[in-house]
Design a protein around this motif. Structure first.
Motif, short mmCIF file in Angstrom:
data_model
loop_
_atom_site.label_atom_id
_atom_site.label_comp_id
_atom_site.label_asym_id
_atom_site.label_seq_id
_atom_site.Cartn_x
_atom_site.Cartn_y
_atom_site.Cartn_z
N ASN A 2 -19.05 3.45 -28.65
CA ASN A 2 -17.90 2.80 -28.03
C ASN A 2 -16.79 2.60 -29.05
N ILE A 3 -15.60 2.29 -28.55
CA ILE A 3 -14.46 1.98 -29.41
C ILE A 3 -14.17 0.49 -29.26
N TYR A 4 -14.16 -0.23 -30.38
CA TYR A 4 -13.91 -1.67 -30.39
C TYR A 4 -12.66 -1.96 -31.20
N LEU A 5 -11.98 -3.05 -30.83
CA LEU A 5 -10.83 -3.54 -31.58
C LEU A 5 -11.16 -4.96 -32.03
N LEU A 6 -11.16 -5.17 -33.34
CA LEU A 6 -11.39 -6.50 -33.90
C LEU A 6 -10.06 -7.04 -34.40
N VAL A 21 -12.75 0.34 -34.43
CA VAL A 21 -14.05 0.77 -34.92
C VAL A 21 -14.79 1.56 -33.84
N ILE A 22 -15.45 2.63 -34.25
CA ILE A 22 -16.40 3.32 -33.38
C ILE A 22 -17.79 2.82 -33.77
N ALA A 23 -18.51 2.28 -32.79
CA ALA A 23 -19.83 1.71 -33.06
C ALA A 23 -20.67 1.71 -31.79
N ALA A 24 -21.98 1.53 -31.98
CA ALA A 24 -22.89 1.49 -30.84
C ALA A 24 -22.87 0.14 -30.14
N ALA A 61 -16.24 6.29 -26.85
CA ALA A 61 -15.79 7.33 -27.78
C ALA A 61 -16.27 8.69 -27.28
N GLY A 62 -15.56 9.74 -27.63
CA GLY A 62 -15.92 11.09 -27.23
C GLY A 62 -17.24 11.55 -27.83
#
Length: 77
Positions: A2-6, A21-24, A61-62
């Motif tokens: 996934n794509i996250y915004l902190l 961030v790209i993270a699980a 995320a792709g």
């Protein structure tokens, strides 16, 4: 993945303002930004990113995306 915004919490000094961030998971996103190993937590230290920072899920995320920081914004003033 996934794509996250902190984002830094309101009222905090704005050195590092946000990280994409790209993270699980949300927890993995926070840990990637806060990790001294990646050197991305900045002068504010890791606790800001592990606790009070707002974390929003932006989307998926792709295919083939690898975990990591893909966007960083900061205030150098």
């Amino acid at each position: 993945m996934n794509i996250y915004l902190l984002e830094r919490p309101a009222g905090q000094p704005l050195y590092d303002v946000l990280n994409g961030v790209i993270a699980a998971s949300e927890q993995q996103a926070r840990e990637l930004v806060a990790s001294p190993a990646t050197g991305e937590c900045g002068d504010e230290g890791p606790d800001v990113w592990l606790g009070p920072a707002r974390c929003s899920l932006l989307g998926v995320a792709g295919g083939g995306a690898q975990p990591g920081i893909v966007l960083r914004d900061y205030n150098a003033g």
